[in-house]
Design a protein around this motif. Structure first.
Motif, PDB file in Angstrom:
ATOM      1  N   UNK A 167       0.817  -1.161   0.026  1.00 23.11           N
ATOM      2  CA  UNK A 167       0.143  -0.023  -0.059  1.00 23.11           C
ATOM      3  C   UNK A 167       1.068   1.604   0.126  1.00 23.11           C
ATOM      4  N   UNK A 168       2.237   1.371  -0.018  1.00 23.43           N
ATOM      5  CA  UNK A 168       2.939   2.562   0.123  1.00 23.43           C
ATOM      6  C   UNK A 168       3.953   2.260  -1.566  1.00 23.43           C
ATOM      7  N   UNK A 169       3.480   3.872  -1.586  1.00 25.94           N
ATOM      8  CA  UNK A 169       4.737   4.405  -2.462  1.00 25.94           C
ATOM      9  C   UNK A 169       5.963   3.992  -2.183  1.00 25.94           C
ATOM     10  N   UNK A 170       6.522   4.414  -1.468  1.00 24.19           N
ATOM     11  CA  UNK A 170       8.121   4.375  -0.155  1.00 24.19           C
ATOM     12  C   UNK A 170       7.049   4.758   1.003  1.00 24.19           C
ATOM     13  N   UNK A 171       8.097   3.661   1.847  1.00 26.61           N
ATOM     14  CA  UNK A 171       8.440   3.708   3.261  1.00 26.61           C
ATOM     15  C   UNK A 171       8.687   5.427   3.744  1.00 26.61           C
ATOM     16  N   UNK A 172       8.122   6.416   4.146  1.00 26.28           N
ATOM     17  CA  UNK A 172       8.564   7.338   4.521  1.00 26.28           C
ATOM     18  C   UNK A 172       9.397   7.801   5.516  1.00 26.28           C
ATOM     19  N   UNK A 173      10.188   6.209   6.044  1.00 29.21           N
ATOM     20  CA  UNK A 173      11.404   5.837   6.843  1.00 29.21           C
ATOM     21  C   UNK A 173      12.515   6.002   6.099  1.00 29.21           C
ATOM     22  N   UNK A 203      17.634  11.599  -6.725  1.00 30.86           N
ATOM     23  CA  UNK A 203      17.501   9.881  -8.062  1.00 30.86           C
ATOM     24  C   UNK A 203      18.598   8.774  -7.705  1.00 30.86           C
ATOM     25  N   UNK A 204      19.383   9.590  -7.631  1.00 36.86           N
ATOM     26  CA  UNK A 204      20.783   8.323  -7.584  1.00 36.86           C
ATOM     27  C   UNK A 204      20.238   7.468  -6.475  1.00 36.86           C
ATOM     28  N   UNK A 205      19.160   7.360  -5.541  1.00 31.44           N
ATOM     29  CA  UNK A 205      18.927   7.061  -4.281  1.00 31.44           C
ATOM     30  C   UNK A 205      17.972   6.056  -4.645  1.00 31.44           C
ATOM     31  N   UNK A 206      16.732   6.721  -5.434  1.00 29.76           N
ATOM     32  CA  UNK A 206      15.803   6.215  -4.912  1.00 29.76           C
ATOM     33  C   UNK A 206      14.812   4.899  -6.127  1.00 29.76           C
ATOM     34  N   UNK A 207      14.483   4.238  -5.475  1.00 29.67           N
ATOM     35  CA  UNK A 207      15.016   2.690  -5.971  1.00 29.67           C
ATOM     36  C   UNK A 207      14.155   2.799  -7.740  1.00 29.67           C
ATOM     37  N   UNK A 208      14.300   1.382  -8.208  1.00 24.92           N
ATOM     38  CA  UNK A 208      13.922   2.491  -9.644  1.00 24.92           C
ATOM     39  C   UNK A 208      12.434   2.830 -10.232  1.00 24.92           C
ATOM     40  N   UNK A 209      11.276   1.940  -9.108  1.00 22.74           N
ATOM     41  CA  UNK A 209       9.969   2.054  -9.397  1.00 22.74           C
ATOM     42  C   UNK A 209       9.450   3.632  -8.732  1.00 22.74           C
ATOM     43  N   UNK A 210      10.897   3.783  -8.173  1.00 15.72           N
ATOM     44  CA  UNK A 210      10.294   5.831  -7.930  1.00 15.72           C
ATOM     45  C   UNK A 210      10.928   7.117  -8.487  1.00 15.72           C
ATOM     46  N   UNK A 211      10.359   7.744  -8.550  1.00 15.74           N
ATOM     47  CA  UNK A 211      10.873   9.124  -9.082  1.00 15.74           C
ATOM     48  C   UNK A 211      10.670   9.961  -8.225  1.00 15.74           C
TER      49      UNK A 211
END
Length: 150
Positions: free
Chosen positions: A53-59, A120-128
């Motif tokens: 249910x999360x796009x990315x964990x806020x943590x 951007x370099x640290x985000x998972x590929x599924x997140x922009x």
């Protein structure tokens, strides 16, 4: 599944000086920056995933931004590495001050360009990375949007 934007806000104190500027900001001074980081993605649909249910964990987003931006820039002084302030920067560093030398004029605008690359370099590929907002004072801020980049 819907595309969702989420935003996390951060605060840090940073000093800087604008070499060659024709106003007061040519002097070393500081700001209480407020950084808003907005990412975009699709919530995880796998119900067995702990992040369901999360796009990315806020943590997780906090860890990325803290390690790349906040932990480095908080209570640091930023100078353009080509500035005559380099002597001052070197002296402050010798005395134990946190000095960051960058290859750009340390304005809010250019800091956002730097921050965008790092995040951007640290985000998972599924997140922009969608947007950044850096508030320098109570009445002034700069914004970076992915859609504006060519």
């Amino acid at each position: 599944m819907s595309t969702i934007r989420i935003t996390k806000k951060f605060h840090f104190e940073t000093g800087h000086a604008l070499y060659g500027y024709d106003g007061k900001c040519r002097n070393v001074h500081g700001h209480s920056y407020k950084l808003s980081v907005t990412v975009i993605g699709t919530p995880i649909s796998n119900s067995t995933n702990v992040k369901y249910g999360m796009v990315i964990d806020f943590g997780d987003l906090k860890k990325i931004v803290a390690s790349e931006i906040v932990d480095k820039f908080d209570h640091a002084t930023v100078f353009n590495k080509n500035t005559p302030h380099i002597e001052l920067a070197n002296e402050l560093e010798k005395r134990g001050h946190n000095i960051i030398l960058v290859d750009y004029q340390p304005t809010s605008e250019m800091m956002l360009v730097d921050f965008a690359k790092k995040i951007k370099n640290r985000l998972p590929k599924t997140i922009k990375l969608h947007a950044l907002k850096l508030q320098e004072t109570g009445t002034s801020h700069a914004e970076w949007y992915a859609e504006d980049q060519y």
